[in-house]
Design an enzyme around this catalytic site. Structure first.
Site, PDB file in Angstrom:
ATOM      1  N   CYS A   1      19.590 -76.169  40.721  1.00 53.09           N
ATOM      2  CA  CYS A   1      19.743 -76.194  39.270  1.00 53.09           C
ATOM      3  C   CYS A   1      20.802 -75.291  38.673  1.00 53.09           C
ATOM      4  O   CYS A   1      21.303 -75.576  37.595  1.00 53.09           O
ATOM      5  CB  CYS A   1      18.399 -75.937  38.587  1.00 53.09           C
ATOM      6  SG  CYS A   1      17.550 -74.494  39.205  1.00 53.09           S
TER       7      CYS A   1
ATOM      8  N   THR B   1      12.572 -80.727  43.016  1.00 49.62           N
ATOM      9  CA  THR B   1      11.919 -81.612  42.038  1.00 49.62           C
ATOM     10  C   THR B   1      12.893 -82.637  41.447  1.00 49.62           C
ATOM     11  O   THR B   1      14.096 -82.409  41.372  1.00 49.62           O
ATOM     12  CB  THR B   1      11.317 -80.773  40.903  1.00 49.62           C
ATOM     13  OG1 THR B   1      12.325 -79.909  40.393  1.00 49.62           O
ATOM     14  CG2 THR B   1      10.141 -79.954  41.382  1.00 49.62           C
TER      15      THR B   1
HETATM   16  C1  LIG Z   1       5.728 -74.648  39.569  1.00 45.42           C
HETATM   17  C2  LIG Z   1       6.846 -74.902  40.557  1.00 45.42           C
HETATM   18  C3  LIG Z   1       7.820 -73.927  40.759  1.00 45.42           C
HETATM   19  C4  LIG Z   1       8.853 -74.147  41.668  1.00 45.42           C
HETATM   20  N1  LIG Z   1       9.785 -73.168  41.898  1.00 45.42           N
HETATM   21  C5  LIG Z   1      10.745 -73.341  42.835  1.00 45.42           C
HETATM   22  C6  LIG Z   1      11.676 -72.297  43.148  1.00 45.42           C
HETATM   23  O1  LIG Z   1      11.611 -71.183  42.597  1.00 45.42           O
HETATM   24  N2  LIG Z   1      12.646 -72.546  44.084  1.00 45.42           N
HETATM   25  C7  LIG Z   1      12.708 -73.755  44.747  1.00 45.42           C
HETATM   26  O2  LIG Z   1      13.588 -73.924  45.602  1.00 45.42           O
HETATM   27  N3  LIG Z   1      11.830 -74.752  44.487  1.00 45.42           N
HETATM   28  C8  LIG Z   1      10.858 -74.574  43.557  1.00 45.42           C
HETATM   29  N4  LIG Z   1       9.949 -75.569  43.311  1.00 45.42           N
HETATM   30  C9  LIG Z   1      10.064 -76.847  44.051  1.00 45.42           C
HETATM   31  C10 LIG Z   1       9.110 -76.913  45.243  1.00 45.42           C
HETATM   32  O3  LIG Z   1       9.359 -75.882  46.171  1.00 45.42           O
HETATM   33  C11 LIG Z   1       9.215 -78.295  45.946  1.00 45.42           C
HETATM   34  O4  LIG Z   1      10.533 -78.475  46.390  1.00 45.42           O
HETATM   35  C12 LIG Z   1       8.870 -79.445  45.027  1.00 45.42           C
HETATM   36  O5  LIG Z   1       7.841 -79.098  44.113  1.00 45.42           O
HETATM   37  C13 LIG Z   1       8.450 -80.718  45.784  1.00 45.42           C
HETATM   38  O6  LIG Z   1       7.318 -80.484  46.579  1.00 45.42           O
HETATM   39  P1  LIG Z   1       5.792 -80.779  46.080  1.00 45.42           P
HETATM   40  O7  LIG Z   1       5.771 -82.173  45.523  1.00 45.42           O
HETATM   41  O8  LIG Z   1       4.955 -80.587  47.308  1.00 45.42           O
HETATM   42  O9  LIG Z   1       5.500 -79.763  45.039  1.00 45.42           O
HETATM   43  C14 LIG Z   1       8.916 -75.370  42.396  1.00 45.42           C
HETATM   44  C15 LIG Z   1       7.916 -76.348  42.180  1.00 45.42           C
HETATM   45  C16 LIG Z   1       6.892 -76.120  41.286  1.00 45.42           C
HETATM   46  C17 LIG Z   1       5.837 -77.178  41.109  1.00 45.42           C
END
Ligand SMILES: Cc1cc2nc3c(=O)[nH]c(=O)nc-3n(C[C@H](O)[C@H](O)[C@H](O)COP(=O)(O)O)c2cc1C
Length: 303
Positions: A129, A192
């Site tokens: 991002c 995401t």
């Molecule tokens: C609340 C939240 C905070 C996140 N913060 C980060 C972050 O700081 N750095 C990062 O690389 N990804 C971050 N992500 C992305 C997750 O690590 C992951 O790539 C993404 O949520 C997809 O996996 P999931 O569907 O299992 O959550 C965040 C996701 C969520 C839901």
């Protein structure tokens, strides 16, 4: 007996399940639920050079088949992390990955230099991002920037460097190849998906930031497709994530080509999710006479 051990390049994990960045803090909130040495690893909350309070609330919202977040990288800063959080994380007895995010190109290498002096096991570059000094183009959607920042980090550290890819691009394999060209030891995906939810009564976006990152079960088919595409394009290990809620989901990613998986949103719903997945994965392997879980990586059959 099933061997759940996997290797990501030279790095060995006792099992393929890693807690995904931003959904597990630095482990402290989760350590009361189970013994964190049971899981393969933890990727830290995204770290920045300076501490950040993150975005204004509301910054998380449930939505169909998942959630939206625009937390905005709330974290205590890299120096605080190294001094106060990393030693405790290293005591858990699983692999520890520092997830870093820069707002300027140079910040990634500056943080990697500091991490190189620590015992952290790997560095994950969140290229999803931030904006760069040269303009406002999203960093992770520019292949030449991915390559350049990866190279700049590899120059200052001998730690394994994982490049975390965004799904918000036309060709994710082009981005993965750029990371490989820059010397990445592995790629992890997906971060995401950009999304938006509107409250029809107030006619306002549900998130203060308007849009946010969509994660959870709804993104899984997109993520599995991207992992498989990247697995077929690069020669470096692929770490898969996006919507993993249980062991069956995790196995799907491994069959698609992931050597390890990360579990994110599930931790917010079921705090023991990572542990549960390790246990059920072992049961599944036993029932299917799979002796080495790593043998599943990329075993997808073609029609
Ligand atoms: C609340 C939240 C905070 C996140 N913060 C980060 C972050 O700081 N750095 C990062 O690389 N990804 C971050 N992500 C992305 C997750 O690590 C992951 O790539 C993404 O949520 C997809 O996996 P999931 O569907 O299992 O959550 C965040 C996701 C969520 C839901």
């Amino acid at each position: 007996m099933v061997n759940l051990g996997v290797s990501i390049g030279e790095l060995k994990l006792k099992n393929p399940v890693i807690a995904a960045s931003g959904t597990f803090g630095f482990g402290r909130e989760m350590e009361k639920y189970y013994d964190l040495s049971n899981i393969g690893g933890i990727s830290s909350k995204g770290l920045t050079i300076k501490p950040r309070l993150g975005n204004d609330v509301p910054r998380v919202a449930e939505c169909d088949a998942g959630m939206l977040n625009s937390v905005g990288l709330q974290n205590p800063g890299i120096e605080y992390f190294i001094e106060h959080e990393l030693p405790h994380m290293l005591s858990y007895g699983c692999v520890v990955i520092a997830n870093i995010a820069g707002h300027q190109f140079e910040e990634y290498a500056d943080m990697a230099k500091l991490l190189d002096k620590t015992d952290v096991d790997a560095i994950e570059l969140n290229l999803s991002c931030p904006n760069v000094s040269s303009g406002c183009m999203a960093f992770g959607s520019d292949a030449s920037m991915i390559r350049a920042v990866t190279e700049s980090v590899k120059t200052v550290t001998n730690k394994p460097v994982w490049v975390k890819l965004t799904p918000n691009v036309t060709s994710v394999s082009e981005m993965a190849l750029a990371a490989q060209d820059g010397g990445a030891d592995a790629v992890s995906l997906i971060n995401t998906l950009l999304g938006m939810v509107i409250d029809i009564e107030t006619r306002r976006p549900v998130l203060k930031n308007n849009a946010g990152g969509y994660s959870g079960p709804g993104v899984k088919p997109v993520a599995v497709r991207m992992v498989n595409e990247v697995f077929n394009s690069v020669d470096i290990p692929v770490i898969g994530m996006g919507g993993i809620m249980n062991a069956a989901d995790a196995l799907e990613f491994m069959i698609a080509g992931a050597c390890a998986v990360q579990v994110g949103t599930a931790n917010l719903v079921i705090p023991t999710a990572c542990n549960d997945i390790v246990i059920s994965m072992e049961e599944w392997a036993q029932n299917h006479e799979v002796e080495e879980i790593s043998s599943l990586t990329g075993c997808l059959r073609r029609w």
